[in-house]
Scaffold this motif. Structure first.
Motif, mmCIF file in Angstrom:
data_model
loop_
_atom_site.group_PDB
_atom_site.id
_atom_site.type_symbol
_atom_site.label_atom_id
_atom_site.label_comp_id
_atom_site.label_asym_id
_atom_site.label_seq_id
_atom_site.Cartn_x
_atom_site.Cartn_y
_atom_site.Cartn_z
ATOM 1 N N ARG A 1 0.847 -1.183 0.000
ATOM 2 C CA ARG A 1 0.000 0.000 0.000
ATOM 3 C C ARG A 1 0.884 1.235 0.000
ATOM 4 O O ARG A 1 2.070 1.158 0.286
ATOM 5 C CB ARG A 1 -0.928 -0.001 1.199
ATOM 6 C CG ARG A 1 -0.221 -0.088 2.518
ATOM 7 C CD ARG A 1 -1.205 -0.258 3.661
ATOM 8 N NE ARG A 1 -0.495 -0.567 4.876
ATOM 9 C CZ ARG A 1 -0.049 0.334 5.734
ATOM 10 N NH1 ARG A 1 -0.258 1.599 5.504
ATOM 11 N NH2 ARG A 1 0.595 -0.011 6.813
ATOM 12 N N LYS A 2 0.287 2.384 -0.339
ATOM 13 C CA LYS A 2 1.032 3.637 -0.390
ATOM 14 C C LYS A 2 1.130 4.252 1.002
ATOM 15 O O LYS A 2 0.252 4.063 1.831
ATOM 16 C CB LYS A 2 0.344 4.622 -1.328
ATOM 17 C CG LYS A 2 0.346 4.185 -2.772
ATOM 18 C CD LYS A 2 -0.353 5.217 -3.614
ATOM 19 C CE LYS A 2 -0.466 4.742 -5.038
ATOM 20 N NZ LYS A 2 -1.193 5.719 -5.872
ATOM 21 N N GLY B 1 0.969 7.459 1.605
ATOM 22 C CA GLY B 1 -0.038 8.512 1.655
ATOM 23 C C GLY B 1 0.417 9.715 2.459
ATOM 24 O O GLY B 1 1.513 10.222 2.273
ATOM 25 N N PRO B 2 -0.418 10.186 3.375
ATOM 26 C CA PRO B 2 -0.070 11.395 4.124
ATOM 27 C C PRO B 2 1.077 11.189 5.113
ATOM 28 O O PRO B 2 1.586 12.146 5.677
ATOM 29 C CB PRO B 2 -1.360 11.756 4.856
ATOM 30 C CG PRO B 2 -2.097 10.478 4.955
ATOM 31 C CD PRO B 2 -1.742 9.696 3.718
ATOM 32 N N ASP C 1 3.981 10.016 4.295
ATOM 33 C CA ASP C 1 5.230 10.193 3.570
ATOM 34 C C ASP C 1 5.841 11.519 4.001
ATOM 35 O O ASP C 1 5.172 12.546 4.037
ATOM 36 C CB ASP C 1 4.944 10.190 2.058
ATOM 37 C CG ASP C 1 6.205 10.169 1.226
ATOM 38 O OD1 ASP C 1 7.307 10.315 1.791
ATOM 39 O OD2 ASP C 1 6.091 9.999 0.001
ATOM 40 N N VAL D 1 5.340 14.761 1.976
ATOM 41 C CA VAL D 1 4.070 15.488 2.094
ATOM 42 C C VAL D 1 4.185 16.549 3.189
ATOM 43 O O VAL D 1 3.759 17.699 3.014
ATOM 44 C CB VAL D 1 2.905 14.515 2.398
ATOM 45 C CG1 VAL D 1 1.627 15.268 2.698
ATOM 46 C CG2 VAL D 1 2.710 13.553 1.242
ATOM 47 N N ARG E 1 3.446 12.361 -5.974
ATOM 48 C CA ARG E 1 2.450 11.802 -6.903
ATOM 49 C C ARG E 1 3.079 10.854 -7.918
ATOM 50 O O ARG E 1 2.485 9.834 -8.266
ATOM 51 C CB ARG E 1 1.729 12.927 -7.643
ATOM 52 C CG ARG E 1 0.962 13.854 -6.739
ATOM 53 C CD ARG E 1 -0.218 13.218 -6.128
ATOM 54 N NE ARG E 1 -1.327 13.284 -7.049
ATOM 55 C CZ ARG E 1 -2.456 12.657 -6.877
ATOM 56 N NH1 ARG E 1 -2.627 11.927 -5.823
ATOM 57 N NH2 ARG E 1 -3.404 12.759 -7.740
ATOM 58 N N PRO F 1 5.294 7.307 -5.485
ATOM 59 C CA PRO F 1 4.832 7.104 -4.111
ATOM 60 C C PRO F 1 5.662 6.030 -3.403
ATOM 61 O O PRO F 1 6.207 5.119 -4.036
ATOM 62 C CB PRO F 1 3.384 6.655 -4.289
ATOM 63 C CG PRO F 1 3.337 6.061 -5.645
ATOM 64 C CD PRO F 1 4.337 6.820 -6.464
#
Length: 104
Positions: A21-22, A24-25, A27, A30, A84, A87
């Motif tokens: 899975r990524k 996301g927030p 990372d 970010v 983006r 990832p």
């Protein structure tokens, strides 16, 4: 539900993450993009609103706040684009942590 079937969440996916899975927030890019982007926006606003001859005289007739803010906004955009395009993929562990025993 039988013993062989994993428990499912309300979305129908297995409760244990079966695949990658990524991040996301979570990372770090970010967070960095957000902070640099915020400070860049503040500097752009200050460069546009608080520009005076006295401030320009201090910097050699350059609006330093405006140019620094534009540079920071560009760096924040580069971080956001990299998040983006590339990832971070988190692999699920091969073995659940509960079943791993103490080292021998």
């Amino acid at each position: 539900m039988t013993v062989d079937q994993p428990a499912t969440s309300r979305h129908g996916a297995a409760s244990e993450n079966a695949g990658p899975r990524k991040a996301g927030p979570f990372d770090i890019r970010v967070v960095i993009a957000g902070l640099i982007g915020f400070y860049g926006t503040v500097l752009i606003i200050m460069g546009l609103v608080m520009d005076s001859a006295a401030n320009r005289a201090k910097t050699g007739d350059v609006n330093a706040n405006l140019w620094a803010g534009i540079g920071m906004a560009a760096v924040a955009a580069a971080f956001a684009i990299s998040v983006r395009l590339r990832p971070v993929i988190i692999e699920s562990p091969a073995q659940p942590m509960e079943s791993v025993g103490p080292p021998r």
